[in-house]
Design a protein around this motif. Structure first.
Motif, PDB file in Angstrom:
ATOM      1  N   THR A   1      91.971 -94.704  55.245  1.00 45.89           N
ATOM      2  CA  THR A   1      91.760 -94.306  56.654  1.00 45.89           C
ATOM      3  C   THR A   1      90.439 -95.027  56.973  1.00 45.89           C
TER       4      THR A   1
ATOM      5  N   SER B   1      87.561 -81.852  69.298  1.00 41.29           N
ATOM      6  CA  SER B   1      87.792 -83.401  68.837  1.00 41.29           C
ATOM      7  C   SER B   1      86.612 -84.199  69.531  1.00 41.29           C
TER       8      SER B   1
ATOM      9  N   ILE C   1      96.208 -95.684  65.693  1.00 44.20           N
ATOM     10  CA  ILE C   1      96.136 -94.648  66.790  1.00 44.20           C
ATOM     11  C   ILE C   1      95.256 -94.883  67.586  1.00 44.20           C
ATOM     12  N   GLU C   2      95.721 -95.251  68.832  1.00 41.48           N
ATOM     13  CA  GLU C   2      94.725 -95.863  69.918  1.00 41.48           C
ATOM     14  C   GLU C   2      95.295 -95.203  71.308  1.00 41.48           C
TER      15      GLU C   2
ATOM     16  N   ALA D   1      98.354 -88.105  61.964  1.00 38.43           N
ATOM     17  CA  ALA D   1      97.627 -88.822  60.909  1.00 38.43           C
ATOM     18  C   ALA D   1      97.021 -88.152  59.623  1.00 38.43           C
ATOM     19  N   HIS D   2      96.318 -86.891  59.957  1.00 40.13           N
ATOM     20  CA  HIS D   2      95.766 -86.266  59.008  1.00 40.13           C
ATOM     21  C   HIS D   2      96.869 -85.680  58.006  1.00 40.13           C
TER      22      HIS D   2
ATOM     23  N   ASP E   1      92.060 -94.937  63.127  1.00 40.17           N
ATOM     24  CA  ASP E   1      91.976 -93.771  63.886  1.00 40.17           C
ATOM     25  C   ASP E   1      90.998 -94.366  65.495  1.00 40.17           C
ATOM     26  N   GLU E   2      91.913 -94.897  66.558  1.00 39.88           N
ATOM     27  CA  GLU E   2      91.133 -95.361  67.567  1.00 39.88           C
ATOM     28  C   GLU E   2      90.093 -96.427  67.208  1.00 39.88           C
TER      29      GLU E   2
ATOM     30  N   LYS F   1      98.878 -86.294  67.748  1.00 36.12           N
ATOM     31  CA  LYS F   1      98.739 -87.732  66.932  1.00 36.12           C
ATOM     32  C   LYS F   1      97.670 -87.655  65.847  1.00 36.12           C
ATOM     33  N   SER F   2      96.538 -86.930  66.038  1.00 33.83           N
ATOM     34  CA  SER F   2      95.650 -87.154  65.052  1.00 33.83           C
ATOM     35  C   SER F   2      95.990 -86.184  64.061  1.00 33.83           C
TER      36      SER F   2
ATOM     37  N   LEU G   1      87.946 -94.385  60.137  1.00 34.17           N
ATOM     38  CA  LEU G   1      87.441 -93.471  61.028  1.00 34.17           C
ATOM     39  C   LEU G   1      87.269 -93.690  62.435  1.00 34.17           C
ATOM     40  N   GLN G   2      87.529 -93.085  63.776  1.00 34.34           N
ATOM     41  CA  GLN G   2      86.899 -93.620  64.955  1.00 34.34           C
ATOM     42  C   GLN G   2      85.283 -93.771  65.017  1.00 34.34           C
TER      43      GLN G   2
END
Length: 573
Positions: free
Chosen positions: A89, A436, A201-202, A49-50, A169-170, A45-46, A91-92
């Protein structure tokens, strides 16, 4: 509807890997949609997203097959700069996104690159800061802000370019439950008011569904295994089969023998139709027992009349009194900035209290150095990047043992055993930089667990973890706790973790202990939840909707039921 992002038979393989990370992706995201992407760690999933934000292939190179179009144009021909004008984006790890000394300068960064005149720049920064409610913090440093405020600065930084797609992203990973709810509400408001397309994305599915989404994309082993409306997915077994935690109320209903349909509107417990299910839930409640408390009465750690401030003016902790019994597994909870991590730093000796004392096994530990305390009390910090000092995973995990002079033969055995338990053994010879955020978190946990301390303090142990790895780590900690009697203290925003794995919850708010009670009591107390920025468990709402007289008792019994089922190996197969 106009398609903004379209994958057609898209496959991607990183240059350093032998197998693709994404296989045959076919996905359309239309203008104005709100999409939730979920999947276990390593599912791809990441990477997806990328691809959307241009990091693949412009920062992460590899082999691509099939097509990806952004606003009808080939993403390779657009280039990462042009894509950044369409997709913003968040970021987390917000700290990794800041580039300036003040909030205002950070928001204005993209405008400065575009050589926007100062007057227009100030006006636009003020407008976007107001949209995300940080206009009062423009002169402050981003690093001084709380987790939720940092996230809003990051949001403003991508919105300033008037992007059409907001990719998160999360967004909930480092936020307390109440702040997380507000973040999801803010994202929803921005989507509606600014006509944005939103992609989230979570891992925390139930929290992410606090506000409606149009579709949920479930990814597993590099493939899209489900692309459907939330109601349809919640009625299926796809979440459990793919290692994703269901909303707690859905799990409870299924254990009670209820067959959930889309007509029940299961997306939110507050609006779900339970008319056909309430009697089954009440019958289920009558059949389950309650946990027996066999915890030792011996105190291992005691905090007495503790107060602390960083600047000798504004107190962070005030008159804290806590007694931790030997062999307990407890949670320390509360909103961002309540003093939870500060309390851990005082126990470990990183800071000294202004007044009060800390006792370990009845003895004052103030004379002990950080190293001496570290041999008895292990701390796993919230940000894994703050703990890493070796380039390779095996060496990072082995560092503490080598410092103690343990033989290489014993080090190899203990490190490999710990890495297997933490799901990292296949990566033992990898560089830390290749991992990650969630995998780095597991390395830091492994580096402490391998030392066999008397007490382990874990600051947000499940941040960035999917349900499968969350369960592996927590079951390991639970087994370690049961077999060796080790005392475990967890600082957490994860209310399910608190309910499922801890014996007691200590609630901090505004530097004071607000409540010290069983987790089920804490998360069914509406006043405490509101004051401490917690989130009432959906089991409480389920119990109320099923007309139960004691919702706290239902919560406590259900959590005990789940623990028992998992111990027997019956839970989720």
């Amino acid at each position: 509807m106009e398609s903004l992002i379209e994958f057609s038979d898209f496959t991607f393989k990183y240059r350093s890997q032998t197998e693709p990370t994404l296989y045959d992706i076919n996905l359309k995201i239309n203008r104005g949609e709100k999409i939730l992407i979920i999947g276990p760690s390593g599912s791809g999933k990441s990477t997806l997203a990328h691809c959307i934000n241009g990091l693949v292939p412009f920062s992460y190179s590899g082999e691509t097959k099939g097509d990806l179009k952004i606003k009808g144009k080939d993403h390779k021909k657009l280039g990462i700069f042009d894509i950044s004008k369409v997709v913003g984006t968040v970021l987390q790890d917000s700290d990794g996104q800041f580039v300036a000394l003040t909030v205002a300068e950070d928001i204005a960064f993209a405008l400065e690159n575009d050589i926007v005149v100062q007057s227009e720049m100030r006006e636009r920064v003020k407008k976007v800061a107001g949209q995300v409610e940080i206009e009062d913090f423009l002169s402050q440093s981003p690093t001084e802000l709380s987790g939720g405020q940092k996230q809003r600065v990051s949001m403003a930084g991508v919105m300033i370019d008037d992007v059409e797609v907001l990719l998160f992203d999360e967004p909930l990973a480092n936020l307390d439950p109440s702040t997380g709810k507000r973040a999801i509400a803010l994202i929803d408001d921005l989507k509606k008011q600014e006509d944005k397309t939103v992609i989230i994305i979570e891992h925390r599915l139930e929290d992410a569904l606090y506000k409606d989404v149009d579709r949920i994309i479930l990814i597993s082993e590099g493939r899209i295994v489900s692309d459907t409306a939330p109601a349809e997915l919640l009625c299926s077994d796809m979440l459990i089969r793919n290692g994703i935690r269901e909303p707690l109320y859905i799990t409870a209903l299924k254990h009670a023998g209820c067959v959930i349909t889309e007509e029940d509107h299961p997306e939110h417990i507050e609006t779900m139709d339970l008319s056909d299910h309430a009697h089954k839930v009440r019958d289920f409640y009558k059949t389950i027992g309650r946990k027996n408390d066999n915890i030792s009465t011996e105190t291992i750690l005691e905090v007495k009349d503790l107060s602390f401030s960083y600047d000798n003016e504004k107190p962070v902790l005030k008159d804290i009194n806590i007694a931790v019994r030997k062999g307990e597994m407890i949670a320390i909870v509360g909103k961002n900035g309540a003093g939870k991590s500060t309390l851990a730093s005082l126990i470990c000796g990183f800071n000294s209290p202004d007044k009060g004392s800390i006792l370990l096994n009845g003895s004052d530990i103030s004379p002990l150095s950080i190293k001496e305390r570290g041999e008895k009390i292990g701390l796993v910090m919230q940000n894994p990047n703050h703990m890493m000092s070796k380039p390779m995973i095996f060496d990072e995990t082995a560092l503490g043992l080598r410092t103690r002079g343990v033989s290489e033969e014993e080090i190899k055995e203990r490190v490999n055993k710990t890495l297997k338990i933490c799901g990292l053994y296949p990566f033992r010879n990898w560089p830390v930089s290749a991992l990650s955020y969630g995998q780095k978190k597991r390395v830091t946990i492994a580096s402490i667990l391998v030392m066999d301390p008397e007490i382990i303090i874990l600051d947000e142990p499940t941040a960035g973890q999917d349900y499968r790895h969350y369960t592996e780590i927590m079951e390991f900690l639970k087994g370690l706790h049961e077999e060796s009697g080790i005392t475990i203290i967890m600082i957490t925003h994860d209310m399910h973790l608190m309910l499922e794995y801890t014996d007691r919850a200590i609630v901090l708010a505004d530097g004071r202990v607000l409540m010290d009670a069983a987790p089920s009591r804490v998360l069914t107390d509406e006043e405490i939840a509101e004051r401490a920025y917690l989130k009432k468990t959906s089991l409480y709402d389920l119990a109320l909707k099923c007309d139960m007289k004691d919702p706290s008792d239902f919560v406590e019994k259900f959590i005990y039921f789940e623990r028992s089922e998992r111990a027997r190996g019956d839970l989720y197969g």
